[in-house]
Design a protein around this motif. Structure first.
Motif, PDB file in Angstrom:
ATOM      1  N   MET A  59      52.251  79.381  41.526  1.00  0.00           N
ATOM      2  CA  MET A  59      51.923  79.679  40.134  1.00  0.00           C
ATOM      3  C   MET A  59      52.586  80.961  39.645  1.00  0.00           C
ATOM      4  N   SER A  60      52.822  81.884  40.574  1.00  0.00           N
ATOM      5  CA  SER A  60      53.406  83.160  40.167  1.00  0.00           C
ATOM      6  C   SER A  60      54.822  82.995  39.622  1.00  0.00           C
ATOM      7  N   GLU A  61      55.442  81.864  39.904  1.00  0.00           N
ATOM      8  CA  GLU A  61      56.805  81.611  39.427  1.00  0.00           C
ATOM      9  C   GLU A  61      56.816  80.854  38.101  1.00  0.00           C
ATOM     10  N   LEU A  62      55.633  80.557  37.562  1.00  0.00           N
ATOM     11  CA  LEU A  62      55.532  79.850  36.289  1.00  0.00           C
ATOM     12  C   LEU A  62      55.210  80.830  35.162  1.00  0.00           C
ATOM     13  N   SER A  63      55.518  80.422  33.955  1.00  0.00           N
ATOM     14  CA  SER A  63      55.134  81.195  32.782  1.00  0.00           C
ATOM     15  C   SER A  63      54.444  80.276  31.787  1.00  0.00           C
ATOM     16  N   GLY A  64      53.848  80.858  30.770  1.00  0.00           N
ATOM     17  CA  GLY A  64      53.179  80.061  29.753  1.00  0.00           C
ATOM     18  C   GLY A  64      54.105  79.076  29.085  1.00  0.00           C
ATOM     19  N   ASP A  65      55.396  79.391  29.017  1.00  0.00           N
ATOM     20  CA  ASP A  65      56.365  78.486  28.387  1.00  0.00           C
ATOM     21  C   ASP A  65      56.565  77.209  29.191  1.00  0.00           C
ATOM     22  N   ASP A  66      56.157  77.230  30.474  1.00  0.00           N
ATOM     23  CA  ASP A  66      56.313  76.045  31.325  1.00  0.00           C
ATOM     24  C   ASP A  66      55.165  75.046  31.146  1.00  0.00           C
ATOM     25  N   GLY A  77      34.898  81.873  55.357  1.00  0.00           N
ATOM     26  CA  GLY A  77      36.160  82.593  55.190  1.00  0.00           C
ATOM     27  C   GLY A  77      36.041  84.067  55.496  1.00  0.00           C
ATOM     28  N   THR A  78      36.910  84.868  54.869  1.00  0.00           N
ATOM     29  CA  THR A  78      37.003  86.282  55.195  1.00  0.00           C
ATOM     30  C   THR A  78      36.115  87.156  54.332  1.00  0.00           C
ATOM     31  N   ARG A  79      35.613  86.625  53.201  1.00  0.00           N
ATOM     32  CA  ARG A  79      34.763  87.337  52.257  1.00  0.00           C
ATOM     33  C   ARG A  79      35.449  88.586  51.704  1.00  0.00           C
ATOM     34  N   THR A  80      36.780  88.543  51.537  1.00  0.00           N
ATOM     35  CA  THR A  80      37.493  89.672  50.944  1.00  0.00           C
ATOM     36  C   THR A  80      37.485  89.626  49.432  1.00  0.00           C
ATOM     37  N   GLY A  81      37.007  88.505  48.854  1.00  0.00           N
ATOM     38  CA  GLY A  81      36.814  88.438  47.418  1.00  0.00           C
ATOM     39  C   GLY A  81      38.032  88.029  46.623  1.00  0.00           C
ATOM     40  N   LEU A  82      37.966  88.291  45.307  1.00  0.00           N
ATOM     41  CA  LEU A  82      39.022  87.845  44.401  1.00  0.00           C
ATOM     42  C   LEU A  82      40.350  88.557  44.633  1.00  0.00           C
ATOM     43  N   ASN A  83      40.330  89.652  45.363  1.00  0.00           N
ATOM     44  CA  ASN A  83      41.587  90.328  45.671  1.00  0.00           C
ATOM     45  C   ASN A  83      42.175  89.867  46.992  1.00  0.00           C
ATOM     46  N   GLY A  84      41.532  88.897  47.627  1.00  0.00           N
ATOM     47  CA  GLY A  84      42.068  88.345  48.863  1.00  0.00           C
ATOM     48  C   GLY A  84      43.366  87.585  48.608  1.00  0.00           C
ATOM     49  N   LYS A  85      44.116  87.357  49.661  1.00  0.00           N
ATOM     50  CA  LYS A  85      45.435  86.718  49.539  1.00  0.00           C
ATOM     51  C   LYS A  85      45.344  85.352  48.890  1.00  0.00           C
ATOM     52  N   GLN A  86      44.336  84.542  49.274  1.00  0.00           N
ATOM     53  CA  GLN A  86      44.211  83.192  48.744  1.00  0.00           C
ATOM     54  C   GLN A  86      43.493  83.185  47.393  1.00  0.00           C
ATOM     55  N   SER A  87      42.260  83.726  47.359  1.00  0.00           N
ATOM     56  CA  SER A  87      41.463  83.649  46.141  1.00  0.00           C
ATOM     57  C   SER A  87      42.036  84.490  45.015  1.00  0.00           C
ATOM     58  N   GLY A  88      42.891  85.463  45.342  1.00  0.00           N
ATOM     59  CA  GLY A  88      43.519  86.278  44.306  1.00  0.00           C
ATOM     60  C   GLY A  88      44.430  85.485  43.387  1.00  0.00           C
ATOM     61  N   ALA A  89      44.734  84.240  43.745  1.00  0.00           N
ATOM     62  CA  ALA A  89      45.541  83.379  42.860  1.00  0.00           C
ATOM     63  C   ALA A  89      44.829  83.159  41.523  1.00  0.00           C
ATOM     64  N   PHE A  90      43.533  83.451  41.483  1.00  0.00           N
ATOM     65  CA  PHE A  90      42.791  83.362  40.226  1.00  0.00           C
ATOM     66  C   PHE A  90      43.474  84.175  39.130  1.00  0.00           C
ATOM     67  N   TRP A  91      44.017  85.319  39.494  1.00  0.00           N
ATOM     68  CA  TRP A  91      44.621  86.191  38.479  1.00  0.00           C
ATOM     69  C   TRP A  91      45.905  85.588  37.923  1.00  0.00           C
ATOM     70  N   GLN A  92      46.581  84.756  38.685  1.00  0.00           N
ATOM     71  CA  GLN A  92      47.743  84.035  38.154  1.00  0.00           C
ATOM     72  C   GLN A  92      47.289  82.992  37.134  1.00  0.00           C
ATOM     73  N   TYR A  93      46.157  82.382  37.396  1.00  0.00           N
ATOM     74  CA  TYR A  93      45.557  81.430  36.453  1.00  0.00           C
ATOM     75  C   TYR A  93      45.265  82.137  35.130  1.00  0.00           C
ATOM     76  N   VAL A  94      44.645  83.310  35.223  1.00  0.00           N
ATOM     77  CA  VAL A  94      44.332  84.094  34.028  1.00  0.00           C
ATOM     78  C   VAL A  94      45.607  84.476  33.281  1.00  0.00           C
ATOM     79  N   ARG A  95      46.622  84.890  34.031  1.00  0.00           N
ATOM     80  CA  ARG A  95      47.884  85.289  33.402  1.00  0.00           C
ATOM     81  C   ARG A  95      48.512  84.143  32.623  1.00  0.00           C
ATOM     82  N   LEU A  96      48.522  82.958  33.194  1.00  0.00           N
ATOM     83  CA  LEU A  96      49.125  81.815  32.513  1.00  0.00           C
ATOM     84  C   LEU A  96      48.339  81.436  31.262  1.00  0.00           C
TER      85      LEU A  96
END
Length: 392
Positions: free
Chosen positions: A69-76, A97-116
């Motif tokens: 997702m990090s390689e996509l933009s809203g125009d896509d 899981g690891t319970r590292t939260g939204l800043n974890g390597k996997q769950s942090g993808a949420f912020w890419q969702y927000v960005r798009l």
């Protein structure tokens, strides 16, 4: 891109949906059962995308984008969607899981969702969903949930938070959290629901957040039985049943309480099924059999979870085998999903990492579609008015 498919009941064009973290497409199945058309989907996992294509072959008006997702933009993205669905990875939030939260390597993808969503600007869908494990509500003492709600607020969404267990529809214990973001939320009046338990009230009490509690009908009560209807019927000589030695080791690993449970059911004159997980207790691997007639939560192999076994008991016999890929599909509400030619572990990983179809369908019919049509809760208002008048 849009083939303007129509809803069979209304004859109107189906509202469009974007499916982020699409996985194998179970959110799509639920959304389309409730009247939406998924026009665009994305996932980074090639094995899940293979399953997706295997099931949704050459669907007109749909695009599956495989990649980060990090390689996509809203125009896509399409700019005509009514709803965005996001089942972001739960690895850093789940109890397994690891319970590292939204800043974890996997769950942090949420912020890419927000960005798009942010980059869609004025074309942002009026409804945006985040689905995750219940652990999001307690991750970092509730700070992660508050951060997710705030991120939706910044995008112009008021947020409702619900916890729904799959066992309300299918005999599988699978509680999940749903953040429902609406650009046009219902009135300031707040509605109670069993889907907003006490441990979720912290987020609604936070005055720094913009939240709402939409009027919703009560879903079906949690199931206490029914696993047998989802179990594949296998002959006694089917090679998938474990041999006598392996079955004996399974039974020997049970605690006295577990053994008594199995013995009671084995001595019945009717056949019953239970599921079991392998656990580590005091440094020793043991099996634990569920007391109720439902499946435990289907999971992937990562994060310390284990694959589930099926035990058939009755008429003095006890037989054990692994749960099958087809049973995984059925217990996620996707019994007719096409798994032909796919590897068993691939199928079980895909389903164990997904959202269950009937939960999405229920939300689509009773929440998303009414919110889109400005009819959210109108039937409940009528019922309450009639009840009040009758009581008066």
């Amino acid at each position: 891109m849009n083939d303007n498919r129509t809803h069979t009941a209304t004859g109107k064009a189906c509202p469009q949906a974007l499916e982020f973290f699409a996985g194998i497409g179970l959110a799509r199945l639920g959304l389309e059962e409730s009247g939406f058309q998924v026009e665009w989907s994305n996932d980074i996992d090639s094995a899940k995308c293979e399953m997706y294509r295997n099931n949704f072959t050459d669907t007109p008006g749909h695009t599956l984008v495989e990649g980060d997702m990090s390689e996509l933009s809203g125009d896509d993205l399409p700019h005509d969607a009514s709803i965005a669905w996001g089942s972001s990875p739960c690895t850093d939030l789940s109890l397994a899981g690891t319970r590292t939260g939204l800043n974890g390597k996997q769950s942090g993808a949420f912020w890419q969702y927000v960005r798009l969503l942010e980059e869609l600007g004025d074309s942002r869908p009026p409804i945006a969903i985040l689905e995750n494990v219940n652990g999001l509500a307690t991750s970092h003492s509730g700070e992660d949930l508050a951060a997710a709600v705030h991120a939706f607020n910044v995008l112009g969404y008021s947020v409702d938070v619900l916890s729904i267990d799959t066992r309300r529809f299918i005999p599988q214990s699978r509680p999940r959290l749903f953040l429902v973001g609406l650009q046009n939320p219902p009135s300031a009046e707040q509605f109670d629901s069993s889907l907003r338990p006490d441990w979720l009230q912290q987020v609604f009490a936070d005055t720094s957040l913009r939240t709402h509690r939409a009027p919703l009908p009560e879903p079906p009560s949690p199931l206490m039985s029914g696993l047998n209807m989802y179990v594949e019927n296998m002959a006694d000589d089917d090679e998938r049943w474990w041999d006598a030695e392996r079955t004996a080791k399974f039974l020997d690993s049970l605690s006295p309480v577990q053994t008594a449970r199995v013995e009671t059911l084995r001595n019945e004159t009717t056949v019953s099924y239970r599921t079991a997980y392998r656990r580590t207790r005091n440094g020793k691997a043991v099996w634990e059999v569920r007391a109720d007639d439902i499946s435990g939560c289907l999971r992937t192999a990562r994060g310390g979870s284990s694959r589930q076994a099926i035990i058939r008991m009755g008429n003095g016999q006890a037989a054990v085998r692994w749960m099958t890929p087809r049973e995984y599909a059925a217990l996620m509400g996707a019994a007719h999903y096409n798994i032909t030619g796919l590897r068993p572990n691939q199928v079980m990983f895909g389903f164990g990492d997904a959202v269950s179809v009937p939960v999405v369908e229920w939300l689509g019919k009773h929440y998303f579609m009414p919110a889109l049509n400005n009819t959210l809760g109108k039937d409940l208002y009528v019922e309450q008015t009639l009840l009040s008048n009758h009581t008066a």
